[in-house]
Write an enzyme that holds these catalytic residues in place. Structure first.
Site, PDB file in Angstrom:
ATOM      1  N   TRP A  29      43.056  41.727  52.927  1.00  0.00           N
ATOM      2  CA  TRP A  29      44.341  42.358  53.198  1.00  0.00           C
ATOM      3  C   TRP A  29      44.810  43.061  51.932  1.00  0.00           C
ATOM      4  O   TRP A  29      44.673  42.482  50.843  1.00  0.00           O
ATOM      5  CB  TRP A  29      45.339  41.252  53.576  1.00  0.00           C
ATOM      6  N   SER A  95      38.978  37.213  50.683  1.00  0.00           N
ATOM      7  CA  SER A  95      40.403  36.940  50.823  1.00  0.00           C
ATOM      8  C   SER A  95      40.718  36.493  52.244  1.00  0.00           C
ATOM      9  O   SER A  95      40.145  35.519  52.720  1.00  0.00           O
ATOM     10  CB  SER A  95      41.203  38.173  50.397  1.00  0.00           C
ATOM     11  N   MET A  96      41.592  37.212  52.982  1.00  0.00           N
ATOM     12  CA  MET A  96      41.892  36.769  54.345  1.00  0.00           C
ATOM     13  C   MET A  96      40.653  36.831  55.228  1.00  0.00           C
ATOM     14  O   MET A  96      40.551  36.114  56.219  1.00  0.00           O
ATOM     15  CB  MET A  96      43.053  37.550  54.951  1.00  0.00           C
ATOM     16  N   ASP A 223      42.662  34.633  39.325  1.00  0.00           N
ATOM     17  CA  ASP A 223      43.109  35.230  40.583  1.00  0.00           C
ATOM     18  C   ASP A 223      44.604  34.958  40.739  1.00  0.00           C
ATOM     19  O   ASP A 223      45.019  33.823  40.946  1.00  0.00           O
ATOM     20  CB  ASP A 223      42.318  34.618  41.748  1.00  0.00           C
ATOM     21  N   HIS A 252      41.723  38.925  41.575  1.00  0.00           N
ATOM     22  CA  HIS A 252      41.428  38.845  43.001  1.00  0.00           C
ATOM     23  C   HIS A 252      40.456  39.958  43.415  1.00  0.00           C
ATOM     24  O   HIS A 252      39.479  39.709  44.121  1.00  0.00           O
ATOM     25  CB  HIS A 252      42.737  38.953  43.790  1.00  0.00           C
TER      26      HIS A 252
END
Length: 273
Positions: A29, A95-96, A223, A252
């Site tokens: 995202w 990530s997501m 991160d 990240h």
């Protein structure tokens, strides 16, 4: 364009490069499949079939009003895997996206899955709860949503600083920053907001417990978006035999800042099983 229709009629865009054993990438995202171009090209040039899709609501996929939840995301991945008849596929989630590939295994099993790669992923649980006190405070997610509603372009412009670690010694080009915002602004506002709720509130621990394939976990030690101690560290501990790589001081967005290192680590993992 290459597209499939999911069970509820939503059209998903995907790119499918190269030939060989398949690797399926799920983006983070608020990006889309274009975040993976370096990885897709690198692997396709080395004899792998590299596939990445735009999540519903993002990129070139449809923008439905509903369905921005992890059960639906996992169903969409299942529809894509079925439509392309992928066998022995390695699932890579950033990530997501780490949540939806893990939820896919939790719901549909690993009969078609050769391996799992979790990159800066929100698994096993991202938001703070009574039994996960190290998680991110829910006021942070509320702030993200209010920032998006008030001025999405400016919110995103500011978001890339912690995302890419620009405040912690990392550098990326102006082109990367421009592209990142351009990709993010293609997404539906509704999908962008709903996904914040989804990754803030979904508990993937039951799904992680079902992972029974070779797994690689990579996380940046710095991160600022998805803190390692609250996520990647726990996933690596929960999954039997998981390999953990911590990128020193990486942010990240290490798919950009540590592109060559990630590409080589992915290739080594794929070749090892």
């Amino acid at each position: 364009m290459s597209t499939i229709k999911t069970q509820d009629g939503t059209q998903l865009y995907y790119k499918d490069w190269g030939s060989g054993k398949p690797v399926l990438f799920s983006h983070g995202w608020p990006l889309d499949a274009d975040m993976w171009d370096s990885q897709l090209n690198f692997l396709a040039e080395r004899g792998w079939r590299a596939i990445a899709f735009d999540r519903r609501g993002f990129g070139r996929s449809d923008q439905p009003w509903v369905g921005h939840d992890y059960d639906t995301f996992a169903s969409d991945i299942n529809d894509l895997i079925t439509a392309l008849d992928l066998q022995d596929v390695t699932l890579v989630g950033f990530s997501m996206g780490g949540g939806d590939v893990t939820r896919y295994i939790g719901r549909y099993g690993s009969d078609r899955v050769a391996g799992l790669v979790l990159l800066g992923a929100v698994t096993p649980i991202f938001g703070k709860t009574d039994d996960h006190p190290q998680g991110v405070e829910h006021s942070v997610f509320a702030g993200i949503k209010s920032g998006l509603l008030a001025d999405r372009p400016q919110f995103l412009h500011d978001f890339w600083t912690p995302f890419y670690g620009l405040n912690a010694g990392q550098t990326v080009s102006e082109g990367i920053l421009t592209q990142s915002s351009s990709i993010a602004l293609l997404a539906s506002l509704k999908g962008t907001l709903d996904c914040v709720t989804a990754f803030a509130e979904t508990d993937f621990r039951p799904d992680v417990a079902k992972v029974d394939v070779p797994t690689l976990v990579i996380h940046g030690s710095n991160d600022q978006i998805v803190p390692f101690e609250a996520t990647g560290k726990l996933s690596a501990e929960m999954i039997a035999g998981a390999e953990l790589k911590i990128y020193d001081n990486a942010p990240h967005g290490f798919a950009v800042t540590h592109q060559d290192q990630l590409n080589n680590d992915l290739l080594a993992f794929l070749e090892s099983h």
